[in-house]
Design an enzyme around this catalytic site. Structure first.
Site, PDB file in Angstrom:
ATOM      1  N   SER A  22       0.831  -1.211   0.000  1.00 13.62           N
ATOM      2  CA  SER A  22       0.000   0.000   0.000  1.00 13.62           C
ATOM      3  C   SER A  22       0.859   1.253   0.000  1.00 13.62           C
ATOM      4  O   SER A  22       0.347   2.366   0.003  1.00 13.62           O
ATOM      5  CB  SER A  22      -0.922   0.007   1.225  1.00 13.62           C
ATOM      6  OG  SER A  22      -0.154  -0.028   2.418  1.00 13.62           O
ATOM      7  N   ASN A 109      -1.764  -1.083  13.669  1.00 13.02           N
ATOM      8  CA  ASN A 109      -3.217  -0.929  13.741  1.00 13.02           C
ATOM      9  C   ASN A 109      -3.621   0.396  14.389  1.00 13.02           C
ATOM     10  O   ASN A 109      -4.508   1.089  13.885  1.00 13.02           O
ATOM     11  CB  ASN A 109      -3.835  -2.097  14.512  1.00 13.02           C
ATOM     12  CG  ASN A 109      -3.619  -3.426  13.800  1.00 13.02           C
ATOM     13  OD1 ASN A 109      -3.106  -3.446  12.676  1.00 13.02           O
ATOM     14  ND2 ASN A 109      -4.005  -4.511  14.446  1.00 13.02           N
ATOM     15  N   HIS A 155     -40.073  21.663 -11.599  1.00 13.87           N
ATOM     16  CA  HIS A 155     -40.191  20.723 -12.731  1.00 13.87           C
ATOM     17  C   HIS A 155     -39.599  21.307 -14.017  1.00 13.87           C
ATOM     18  O   HIS A 155     -40.040  20.967 -15.113  1.00 13.87           O
ATOM     19  CB  HIS A 155     -41.654  20.343 -12.992  1.00 13.87           C
ATOM     20  CG  HIS A 155     -42.431  19.981 -11.760  1.00 13.87           C
ATOM     21  ND1 HIS A 155     -42.541  18.700 -11.271  1.00 13.87           N
ATOM     22  CD2 HIS A 155     -43.129  20.764 -10.894  1.00 13.87           C
ATOM     23  CE1 HIS A 155     -43.277  18.704 -10.168  1.00 13.87           C
ATOM     24  NE2 HIS A 155     -43.645  19.946  -9.916  1.00 13.87           N
ATOM     25  N   SER A 276     -14.564  23.120 -29.193  1.00 11.56           N
ATOM     26  CA  SER A 276     -14.708  21.817 -29.829  1.00 11.56           C
ATOM     27  C   SER A 276     -13.632  21.660 -30.890  1.00 11.56           C
ATOM     28  O   SER A 276     -13.228  22.633 -31.509  1.00 11.56           O
ATOM     29  CB  SER A 276     -16.095  21.718 -30.466  1.00 11.56           C
ATOM     30  OG  SER A 276     -16.083  20.781 -31.526  1.00 11.56           O
ATOM     31  N   LYS A 282     -18.193  26.457 -31.082  1.00  8.50           N
ATOM     32  CA  LYS A 282     -18.644  25.947 -29.782  1.00  8.50           C
ATOM     33  C   LYS A 282     -17.939  26.591 -28.591  1.00  8.50           C
ATOM     34  O   LYS A 282     -16.761  26.904 -28.622  1.00  8.50           O
ATOM     35  CB  LYS A 282     -18.404  24.435 -29.718  1.00  8.50           C
ATOM     36  CG  LYS A 282     -19.318  23.653 -30.628  1.00  8.50           C
ATOM     37  CD  LYS A 282     -20.670  23.435 -30.012  1.00  8.50           C
ATOM     38  CE  LYS A 282     -20.596  22.275 -29.031  1.00  8.50           C
ATOM     39  NZ  LYS A 282     -21.901  22.018 -28.440  1.00  8.50           N
ATOM     40  N   ASN A 284     -18.185  25.459 -24.604  1.00  9.51           N
ATOM     41  CA  ASN A 284     -18.826  24.468 -23.742  1.00  9.51           C
ATOM     42  C   ASN A 284     -18.507  24.697 -22.265  1.00  9.51           C
ATOM     43  O   ASN A 284     -17.450  25.220 -21.925  1.00  9.51           O
ATOM     44  CB  ASN A 284     -18.376  23.061 -24.132  1.00  9.51           C
ATOM     45  CG  ASN A 284     -18.808  22.686 -25.541  1.00  9.51           C
ATOM     46  OD1 ASN A 284     -19.848  23.146 -26.015  1.00  9.51           O
ATOM     47  ND2 ASN A 284     -18.002  21.869 -26.200  1.00  9.51           N
ATOM     48  N   GLU A 289     -19.771  20.293 -16.345  1.00 10.73           N
ATOM     49  CA  GLU A 289     -20.064  18.885 -16.639  1.00 10.73           C
ATOM     50  C   GLU A 289     -19.158  17.958 -15.836  1.00 10.73           C
ATOM     51  O   GLU A 289     -19.598  16.903 -15.367  1.00 10.73           O
ATOM     52  CB  GLU A 289     -19.916  18.624 -18.138  1.00 10.73           C
ATOM     53  CG  GLU A 289     -21.008  19.311 -18.939  1.00 10.73           C
ATOM     54  CD  GLU A 289     -20.798  19.191 -20.436  1.00 10.73           C
ATOM     55  OE1 GLU A 289     -21.796  19.127 -21.155  1.00 10.73           O
ATOM     56  OE2 GLU A 289     -19.636  19.175 -20.896  1.00 10.73           O
ATOM     57  N   TYR A 316      -9.122  -5.093  14.022  1.00  8.71           N
ATOM     58  CA  TYR A 316      -8.541  -4.748  12.733  1.00  8.71           C
ATOM     59  C   TYR A 316      -8.628  -5.942  11.785  1.00  8.71           C
ATOM     60  O   TYR A 316      -8.354  -7.072  12.169  1.00  8.71           O
ATOM     61  CB  TYR A 316      -7.069  -4.316  12.884  1.00  8.71           C
ATOM     62  CG  TYR A 316      -6.430  -3.994  11.537  1.00  8.71           C
ATOM     63  CD1 TYR A 316      -6.607  -2.745  10.957  1.00  8.71           C
ATOM     64  CD2 TYR A 316      -5.710  -4.960  10.828  1.00  8.71           C
ATOM     65  CE1 TYR A 316      -6.068  -2.454   9.707  1.00  8.71           C
ATOM     66  CE2 TYR A 316      -5.175  -4.678   9.589  1.00  8.71           C
ATOM     67  CZ  TYR A 316      -5.359  -3.420   9.027  1.00  8.71           C
ATOM     68  OH  TYR A 316      -4.836  -3.140   7.794  1.00  8.71           O
ATOM     69  N   GLN A 321      -7.486  -1.718   4.903  1.00  3.14           N
ATOM     70  CA  GLN A 321      -6.504  -0.981   4.100  1.00  3.14           C
ATOM     71  C   GLN A 321      -7.186  -0.285   2.918  1.00  3.14           C
ATOM     72  O   GLN A 321      -6.650   0.661   2.359  1.00  3.14           O
ATOM     73  CB  GLN A 321      -5.420  -1.959   3.613  1.00  3.14           C
ATOM     74  CG  GLN A 321      -4.332  -1.319   2.806  1.00  3.14           C
ATOM     75  CD  GLN A 321      -3.134  -2.241   2.648  1.00  3.14           C
ATOM     76  OE1 GLN A 321      -2.487  -2.609   3.628  1.00  3.14           O
ATOM     77  NE2 GLN A 321      -2.850  -2.653   1.427  1.00  3.14           N
TER      78      GLN A 321
HETATM   79  N1  ARG Z   1      -1.210  -0.901   5.624  1.00  2.55           N
HETATM   80  C1  ARG Z   1      -2.107  -1.277   6.647  1.00  2.55           C
HETATM   81  C2  ARG Z   1      -3.467  -0.550   6.506  1.00  2.55           C
HETATM   82  O1  ARG Z   1      -3.525   0.358   5.779  1.00  2.55           O
HETATM   83  C3  ARG Z   1      -1.528  -0.921   7.973  1.00  2.55           C
HETATM   84  C4  ARG Z   1      -2.009  -1.781   9.072  1.00  2.55           C
HETATM   85  C5  ARG Z   1      -1.514  -3.150   8.864  1.00  2.55           C
HETATM   86  N2  ARG Z   1      -1.786  -3.948  10.002  1.00  2.55           N
HETATM   87  C6  ARG Z   1      -1.660  -5.261   9.961  1.00  2.55           C
HETATM   88  N3  ARG Z   1      -1.898  -5.897  11.048  1.00  2.55           N
HETATM   89  N4  ARG Z   1      -1.340  -5.879   8.847  1.00  2.55           N
HETATM   90  O2  ARG Z   1      -4.448  -0.902   7.082  1.00  2.55           O
END
Ligand code: ARG
Length: 466
Positions: A22, A109, A155, A276, A282, A284, A289, A316, A321
């Site tokens: 992540s 966590n 309306h 356009s 045009k 726009n 939008e 958790y 994530q």
């Molecule tokens: N990258 C994890 C998240 O966004 C961090 C927490 C991970 N905790 C774990 N016990 N794997 O949630």
């Protein structure tokens, strides 16, 4: 470097690592993770778990790391898994074994929940500033059109004349509520999960209250299990941004209508309109939008997080994530849309003469006739009938209400006489609407004053005031 592995024989499969990583999106949390780390280091030192010189080195290294992150000198690699892993690696690179002491009494966590609260509370203010800017642009246009008549609609049919300033302020009011929702959300989000550890708190003599205060939270969490399970603040934030997106979408939709050939009420400044590639003539309203279109992903983010959360057992779970990308995307999206919409609104030219000419069309003054009859003691039910007959007569002859002759009036009802013409102007219909919150220029002036005062306060909140 991994934060786990002692009990494993081999390394993770590539497919696991690829799914699990992540760091490519959660590195945004780095400044907040480092701030929380500093607070945690101080608490560890107070508990006698870090010597004073160790604390000094630790804080200095964390500051250095923060600078390197800000300058782009410290970059995470995919091998880092997440922001917490990356920053611990950075710390260990600087401090050696001392870097490994910071993790005591803390888990990813409680860390990740803390980081995300800090990130969102910080960014909510910037978002509020953008919302207040758009509301201010709308209010400034409204100030120029406090008594400009426009055909009020229900309306999408002409209903009753309104002032265009009133209409524009009707788009400000939802934005004021959005700001109020952000502040209200912030109050509930000002709770620190740090100290919860993985889920059960810590056997080390930590001081979660002190950490909370240092990080600008109002308190620490009342329940360590809830502290790491709770993502209400994410879902609520996404509701606020989704609803804000819906408000921008409705405004966008009206801009699209107003700038169409058929309405011709508003002309966009060249800098805030698009052309356009094939039709040279045009112009726009793409900003409007896009504002309308982006509501889809904002609503999607809310639905994604609620759905992700709904079946999760405490505490958790790794599903969580998935909480980050939707909020990052919501912020990124709104912080693109809002300034563009603000520029569009601030620079658009309102064609007051077109609006005024359209205001009485479509028998929009019929209610004035009915109200005039009511003032002459005719029951509204009958007044409605009589006025309906008058409209039918006009429609058959393709004339407007004020064009009927005295004979026509008498023929429709004994109750009607030429005196009714006094109420058959847009100006009189507007001026008659004086009750608080109504569309008459006087009431709109009062509303505008209140809005301007409120916006000043919101700009203060966005700048960091409580
Ligand atoms: N990258 C994890 C998240 O966004 C961090 C927490 C991970 N905790 C774990 N016990 N794997 O949630």
């Amino acid at each position: 470097m991994k934060l786990w592995g002692g009990r494993f024989e081999g390394g993770p499969a590539e497919a696991l690592a690829a799914l699990s990583v992540s760091v490519h999106f959660d590195m945004r949390l780095a400044p907040y993770d480092l701030a929380a780390s500093k607070a945690h280091a101080r608490v560890l030192a107070d508990a006698g778990l870090l010597e004073p010189d160790e604390l000094r080195s630790m804080l200095a290294a964390l500051d250095e790391l923060a600078e390197e992150v800000a300058e782009g000198a410290f970059v995470a690699t995919v091998a880092d898994e997440d922001v917490h892993t990356a920053l611990e690696r950075g710390l260990v690179e600087k401090l050696g074994t001392l870097g490994g002491k910071l993790r005591a009494g803390r888990s990813r966590n409680d860390q990740v929940a803390t980081d995300l609260r800090l990130y969102l509370r910080d960014h909510a203010r910037g978002l509020a500033a953008d919302v207040a800017d758009l509301a201010t642009a709308l209010a400034e246009q409204a100030a120029a059109h406090v008594s400009t008549p426009a055909p009020g609609m229900t309306h999408v049919q002409h209903a009753q004349p309104v002032t265009f300033g009133h209409w524009l302020l009707a788009h400000v009011q939802p934005l004021l509520r959005d700001l109020d929702r952000l502040r209200d959300w912030d109050r509930r989000t000002a709770v620190s999960p740090l100290g919860a550890g993985a889920l059960a708190g810590s056997s080390l003599p930590l001081d979660p209250e002190r950490v909370a205060k240092e990080l600008g939270f109002h308190s620490s969490a009342a329940n360590s299990m809830d502290a790491v399970s709770d993502r209400d603040f994410v879902a609520e934030f996404l509701f606020v941004t989704a609803l804000l997106g819906v408000h921008l979408s409705r405004l966008g939709e009206e801009i699209v209508l107003w700038t169409s050939q058929e309405f011709g009420w508003v002309e966009l400044d060249d800098a805030f309109a698009t052309g356009s590639s094939i039709m040279p003539q045009k112009k726009n309203a793409d900003i409007a939008e896009l504002a309308r279109g982006k509501a889809g992903r904002l609503i999607g983010g809310l639905v994604a997080v609620l759905t992700m959360l709904k079946g999760l057992p405490l505490t958790y779970d790794r599903d969580m994530q998935e909480d980050k990308e939707p909020v990052f995307d919501a912020l990124d999206t709104l912080r693109l849309v809002l300034p563009a919409m603000t520029g569009l609104i601030a620079t658009m030219r309102v064609r007051a003469e077109v609006l005024a000419a359209a205001a009485p069309i479509g028998y929009s003054l019929a209610t004035e006739v009915a109200d005039w009859l009511v003032r002459k003691n005719v029951p509204f039910r009958e007044a409605h009938e009589i006025t309906g007959r008058l409209v039918a007569l006009c429609a058959a002859r393709r004339i407007e209400l004020h064009e009927v002759t005295d004979e026509d009036l008498a023929a429709v009802s004994d109750h009607l006489d030429p005196g009714v013409r006094d109420v058959l102007t847009v100006e009189s219909a507007l001026a008659a609407r004086k009750t608080p919150g109504s569309t008459g220029p006087e009431a709109v002036g009062v509303q505008l004053g209140a809005v301007q005062r409120e916006l000043k306060e919101w700009q203060g909140w966005a700048a960091g005031n409580e």
